[in-house]
Design a protein around this motif. Structure first.
Motif, PDB file in Angstrom:
ATOM      1  N   ALA A   1       0.875  -1.197  -0.112  1.00  0.00           N
ATOM      2  CA  ALA A   1      -0.129   0.347   0.028  1.00  0.00           C
ATOM      3  C   ALA A   1       0.896   1.266  -0.155  1.00  0.00           C
ATOM      4  O   ALA A   1       1.264   1.128   0.981  1.00  0.00           O
ATOM      5  CB  ALA A   1      -0.815   0.395   1.245  1.00  0.00           C
TER       6      ALA A   1
ATOM      7  N   ASP B   1      -0.823   3.170   4.242  1.00  0.00           N
ATOM      8  CA  ASP B   1      -0.425   2.557   4.587  1.00  0.00           C
ATOM      9  C   ASP B   1       0.020   2.879   5.741  1.00  0.00           C
ATOM     10  O   ASP B   1      -0.469   2.439   6.871  1.00  0.00           O
ATOM     11  CB  ASP B   1       1.511   2.390   3.493  1.00  0.00           C
ATOM     12  CG  ASP B   1       1.545   4.489   3.661  1.00  0.00           C
ATOM     13  OD1 ASP B   1       1.027   4.397   3.609  1.00  0.00           O
ATOM     14  OD2 ASP B   1       3.201   4.309   3.491  1.00  0.00           O
TER      15      ASP B   1
ATOM     16  N   SER C   1      -7.992  -5.408   3.505  1.00  0.00           N
ATOM     17  CA  SER C   1      -6.917  -3.680   2.791  1.00  0.00           C
ATOM     18  C   SER C   1      -5.397  -4.427   3.268  1.00  0.00           C
ATOM     19  O   SER C   1      -4.884  -4.594   4.381  1.00  0.00           O
ATOM     20  CB  SER C   1      -7.558  -2.715   3.170  1.00  0.00           C
ATOM     21  OG  SER C   1      -8.235  -2.356   2.580  1.00  0.00           O
ATOM     22  N   GLY C   2      -5.102  -4.850   2.675  1.00  0.00           N
ATOM     23  CA  GLY C   2      -2.929  -5.303   2.628  1.00  0.00           C
ATOM     24  C   GLY C   2      -3.287  -6.800   2.786  1.00  0.00           C
ATOM     25  O   GLY C   2      -1.968  -6.786   2.456  1.00  0.00           O
TER      26      GLY C   2
END
Length: 310
Positions: free
Chosen positions: A147, A152, A181-182
């Motif tokens: 990200a 991030d 996410s990630g």
């Protein structure tokens, strides 16, 4: 407890690879003429409905949707609109806005509802202080790699929520859309240091990484999938109950019934304090019940006994 039935054996559900998910998306938007905004509207409604099934607005009112620049972020923008209509108080963090008309239109619709759109700088450092639900709508199944800023940092803010002392602070719950996410789309949270959502709402069919999801609430959205696509990709999908657009996958979390009991302590009732006419006393109690806003104040239970007390 959720009113939706669950599919008890989640292993009978199909899980999609990244390639299969992309192919199904292309087929829906190609030969079957599903537009992106149509799919987003379907997904956003299902996401908001899934949230409302578990987290009632009376207890989890303040919602922050963190939206990325792609379709996953668009799903979050639509979900925020429905959450507003469902009685929640949504906020949206949309730091990297996509200039396409579809996305600018979604922003305009949120502004028309007076939903606050916040920058990353507007967010508190500790998200648990201001929100009850955090919707992770940053990256979907097309995500690959690491990200970039500011996402991030936003991902790490969600990760840090697990380090707080839950006995001291009320933790906001995290709801991830399709993919936390990630995470790696197929292998999941490979390093064990990623987001650990409390709810995952899978779209069309869960992706392979969902097998690593260990939270208590997993819902599926995708009632619109044409049978020909389900047959082509050999999708095993659960039945959707009634008119619902979402269905719980797997068993609902275990509930300790003993914790649901409350103590009902009332002032003493003395014979000299009651009305001489029982009908007058009934109306006195009934008016109190109505004024208190009790549900079904006219409901009653009738108990009879024989002369010998049976």
């Amino acid at each position: 407890m959720s009113s939706l039935p669950s599919l008890q054996n989640s292993h009978s559900i199909s899980y999609l690879s990244q390639r299969e998910a992309a192919e199904i998306d292309e087929t829906l938007m190609g030969p079957f003429r599903f537009s992106v905004d149509h799919l987003m509207a379907l997904a956003g409604l299902s996401i908001a409905t899934s949230i409302a099934e578990v987290y009632k607005p009376s207890e989890f009112n303040r919602v922050l949707a963190i939206c990325g620049p792609g379709n996953n972020g668009g799903d979050g923008l639509v979900a925020a609109q429905y959450l507003h209509h469902f009685g929640y108080k949504p906020f949206v963090c949309y730091p990297e806005r996509t200039p396409e008309p579809l996305y600018t239109g979604l922003v305009t619709q949120l502004e028309a509802l007076s939903v606050p759109l916040m920058s990353v700088e507007d967010l508190p450092l500790d998200l648990y202080k201001d929100y009850d639900i955090l919707v992770d709508a940053m990256f979907g199944f097309s995500f690959d790699g690491t990200a970039r800023p500011p996402f991030d940092d936003l991902i790490q803010r969600l990760v840090r929520l697990h380090s707080y002392d839950q006995t001291v602070q009320k933790q906001p719950v995290i709801v991830s859309i399709d993919i936390p996410s990630g995470w790696h789309v197929e292998e999941g949270d490979t390093g064990g240091e990623g987001i650990k959502p409390d709810m995952l709402v899978s779209l069309i069919a869960p992706k392979l990484c969902a097998k690593k999801f260990s939270g208590p609430h997993h819902f599926l959205s995708g009632r619109f999938v044409p049978p020909v696509i389900a047959d082509k990709y050999k999708l095993q999908l659960p039945p959707y109950p009634g008119t619902s657009t979402c269905v719980r996958i797997g068993k609902p979390p275990q509930i300790d019934i003993s914790t649901l009991r409350g103590n009902y302590i009332s002032p003493e009732l003395l014979e000299e304090q009651v009305e001489s006419d029982p009908i007058d006393q009934f109306w006195k109690w009934f008016r109190v019940a109505v004024a208190a806003g009790l549900k079904l104040p006219n409901a009653m239970a009738l108990s009879t006994a024989s002369k010998d007390g049976k």
